[in-house]
Design a protein around this motif. Structure first.
Motif, PDB file in Angstrom:
ATOM      1  N   ASP A 187      13.398  38.971 -17.468  1.00  0.00           N
ATOM      2  CA  ASP A 187      13.633  39.992 -16.438  1.00  0.00           C
ATOM      3  C   ASP A 187      14.683  39.580 -15.417  1.00  0.00           C
ATOM      4  O   ASP A 187      15.243  40.419 -14.734  1.00  0.00           O
ATOM      5  N   HIS A 245       3.433  44.921 -15.727  1.00  0.00           N
ATOM      6  CA  HIS A 245       3.840  44.692 -14.337  1.00  0.00           C
ATOM      7  C   HIS A 245       4.523  45.894 -13.684  1.00  0.00           C
ATOM      8  O   HIS A 245       5.374  45.739 -12.809  1.00  0.00           O
ATOM      9  N   ARG A 298      12.145  45.492 -15.082  1.00  0.00           N
ATOM     10  CA  ARG A 298      11.444  46.147 -16.183  1.00  0.00           C
ATOM     11  C   ARG A 298      11.637  47.659 -16.139  1.00  0.00           C
ATOM     12  O   ARG A 298      11.777  48.310 -17.180  1.00  0.00           O
ATOM     13  N   CYS A 342      10.967  41.037 -10.708  1.00  0.00           N
ATOM     14  CA  CYS A 342      10.280  41.353 -11.963  1.00  0.00           C
ATOM     15  C   CYS A 342      10.123  42.841 -12.267  1.00  0.00           C
ATOM     16  O   CYS A 342      10.636  43.350 -13.263  1.00  0.00           O
ATOM     17  N   ASP A 382       9.298  36.109 -18.389  1.00  0.00           N
ATOM     18  CA  ASP A 382       9.344  36.378 -16.952  1.00  0.00           C
ATOM     19  C   ASP A 382       9.910  35.164 -16.222  1.00  0.00           C
ATOM     20  O   ASP A 382       9.299  34.088 -16.240  1.00  0.00           O
ATOM     21  N   ASP A 383      11.081  35.323 -15.621  1.00  0.00           N
ATOM     22  CA  ASP A 383      11.705  34.244 -14.827  1.00  0.00           C
ATOM     23  C   ASP A 383      12.282  33.118 -15.681  1.00  0.00           C
ATOM     24  O   ASP A 383      12.321  31.964 -15.239  1.00  0.00           O
ATOM     25  N   ASN A 437       8.581  45.228  -5.879  1.00  0.00           N
ATOM     26  CA  ASN A 437       7.287  45.011  -6.526  1.00  0.00           C
ATOM     27  C   ASN A 437       6.131  45.720  -5.845  1.00  0.00           C
ATOM     28  O   ASN A 437       4.999  45.668  -6.328  1.00  0.00           O
ATOM     29  N   HIS A 465       6.480  32.442 -15.351  1.00  0.00           N
ATOM     30  CA  HIS A 465       6.271  32.871 -13.962  1.00  0.00           C
ATOM     31  C   HIS A 465       5.457  31.848 -13.174  1.00  0.00           C
ATOM     32  O   HIS A 465       4.625  31.136 -13.732  1.00  0.00           O
ATOM     33  N   GLN A 501       0.012  40.566 -12.497  1.00  0.00           N
ATOM     34  CA  GLN A 501       0.756  39.382 -12.931  1.00  0.00           C
ATOM     35  C   GLN A 501       0.124  38.733 -14.156  1.00  0.00           C
ATOM     36  O   GLN A 501       0.784  37.997 -14.877  1.00  0.00           O
TER      37      GLN A 501
END
Length: 521
Positions: A340, A123, A77, A73, A30-31, A94, A193, A140
């Protein structure tokens, strides 16, 4: 007797077919910015190497230009699950909740005889569908002593999240899968993240290192428009002393650091944390920094914590590959690493993502498919997370539905890029002020050199020539020398909108964001 013999022969035949089908292990973070993978060769490569990801790249294929459709995010996904842009899969931002009843690639793999499993960050709020086994983080998730949700309910595990996710994935491989059937396993990490809380063993990593600064750390945004100037994602102004920078002495009472990290820690974990951070925080308070010096300190603290969490992700990749080798599965398993979206590691003075500028538009993609393609190749073709679902389907031999919007990467993985491969990509970010970070909604087209961005709520356009201006510092939209490029890219944007069935834009001064209800997800 005849019927029994026929049944046995059929089962043996089916087992033989399965044995020829490759497994898939898809590790997803993630990130994770490409700048933080040393195989990509960024400014961080020498000071923060990622040996296990580098080995994966040296034994497989590294994609230089894998871009996302929507740099945030949950929507990313959802795109991967469905092979469809956000406006069609229904997960625009989100605040959305994923409609799990729709067609997804894991459901199609199940129909094709595959076992499907997912461990780690989900998520998407709704319960995972299309998976024979799932054990995921609610929302998260937490770095320390995280909760998980499975078919057996919600429970807590003591330990560090990246290590726990890896252990769960290995346990499934070793003890819970059906060894007579091929599988697709998704291992989805929370890291790196925000709030970038490192594992106890990495709390002091990089303490004696100075992280190189990006050229644009002190960007003044003079060459850009309103959106870049009025965002709320700067290292200088946005980062909190508690959650982001880990300076408890300056954090507000009841800060997110306390709620998300310290309240979940064991006494031993707290002691390890304080032993690592307290001396460094004391030195900061005594230095009484201001101005650019303080920004530089914040950058160093941010990057070091971010890169510390990456060390656990990189370690996970190595452990998973080692267990595949131990189980004799390495040669028959396609191993894929991605994230992501990308992330700003101080470029333009920022953290976070959302913009179509390169650092968050680009995401890592590294693929190892033993025996299919020569190792150590770099691919410059324009690819997207929109392509992942169809790639998984073709790898396994499953049919690709006509309503998916990407293209399988299998021909490229086999060294034969189709002559009609795409020449451009479509992007659309749907959140806007007052949503977190206050990034304006925008759509855009990218052809590998030129990038056209339409910030439609504020009526501003931006054009960048990434060949002459790789840091995207000067908007050329109003430059007469680029008039033909602007016209051509607008035509390309219109073509992409039509091709992907994008509904008409509905500009508004402000987008209303619903507050999240208190959910398990």
């Amino acid at each position: 007797m005849h019927q029994l013999s026929y049944l046995l022969l059929s089962l043996l035949s089916l087992t033989a077919v399965f044995a020829k089908q490759p497994n898939i292990v898809f590790v997803f973070s993630d990130d994770h910015a490409t700048q933080a993978i040393s195989a990509y060769g960024s400014r961080l490569a020498d000071v923060a190497p990622t040996p296990h990801l580098d080995r994966l790249a040296s034994e497989g294929i590294l994609f230089d230009r894998c871009m996302v459709t929507n740099s945030i995010c949950g929507p990313s996904r959802a795109v991967i699950q469905t092979g469809k842009h956000s406006h069609l899969n229904g997960f625009l931002n989100n605040q959305s909740s994923f409609d799990g009843t729709q067609q997804t690639f894991p459901k199609l793999l199940q129909q094709h005889g595959y076992q499907t499993a997912i461990v780690g960050k989900w998520h998407l709020k709704s319960e995972p569908q299309g998976y024979d086994y799932w054990d995921v983080l609610p929302g998260q998730g937490h770095y320390y002593n995280p909760d998980f949700i499975s078919t057996n309910g919600k429970y807590r595990v003591t330990g560090y999240v990246s290590e726990i996710i890896t252990e769960k994935a290995i346990q499934w491989l070793e003890e819970q899968r059906n060894t007579d059937r091929p599988f697709m396993l998704m291992v989805q990490h929370k890291a790196p993240h925000r709030e970038w809380a490192p594992a106890p063993k990495y709390l002091t990593a990089f303490d004696n290192v100075t992280i190189p600064e990006p050229e644009t750390l002190f960007d003044d945004y003079k060459g850009r428009g309103t959106a870049a100037r009025k965002q709320d994602m700067s290292i200088a102004k946005t980062m909190s002393w508690g959650k982001d920078l880990k300076v408890r002495e300056l954090a507000r009472k009841g800060s997110q650091l306390e709620k998300r990290v310290f309240e979940r820690m064991t006494p031993e974990q707290v002691a390890q944390w304080e032993a690592a951070y307290n001396p460094k925080n004391k030195a900061l308070l005594e230095a009484n920094l201001e101005g650019d010096d303080l920004i530089r300190w914040k950058y160093q603290r941010y990057l070091k914590d971010y890169l510390r969490t990456i060390k656990s992700v990189d370690e996970s990749v190595g452990q998973l590959r080692a267990h595949l080798e131990k189980l004799g599965l390495a040669e028959e398993t396609v191993f894929i690493y991605s994230s992501d979206q990308g992330f700003y590691l101080g470029e333009h003075g920022w953290f976070d993502k959302r913009f179509m500028y390169d650092e968050s538009f680009r995401t890592p993609l590294i693929v190892s498919w033993p025996g299919v393609y020569p190792a150590g190749k770099r691919i410059a073709d324009l690819v997207s997370n929109l392509d992942f679902a169809q790639t998984f389907l073709e790898i396994t031999g499953a049919p690709q539905p006509n309503d998916m919007q990407g293209r399988s990467l299998v021909p490229i993985l086999k060294g034969k890029t189709p002559k009609d491969w795409r020449k451009s990509l479509y992007y659309h970010y749907y959140e806007g002020p007052p949503a977190v970070h206050k990034v304006q909604r925008h759509e855009g087209a990218y052809d590998g050199r030129y990038k056209l961005m339409n910030f439609y709520d504020i009526g501003e356009w931006e054009l960048y020539d990434t060949k002459t201006d790789p840091n995207e510092m000067q908007n050329q939209y109003h430059n007469p020398e680029y008039a033909r490029v602007v016209a051509r890219m607008k035509q390309e944007l219109a073509h992409l909108r039509e091709n992907y069935k994008v509904p008409p834009l509905k500009p508004s001064k402000q987008i209303k964001v619903k507050k999240n209800k208190k959910l398990n997800w």
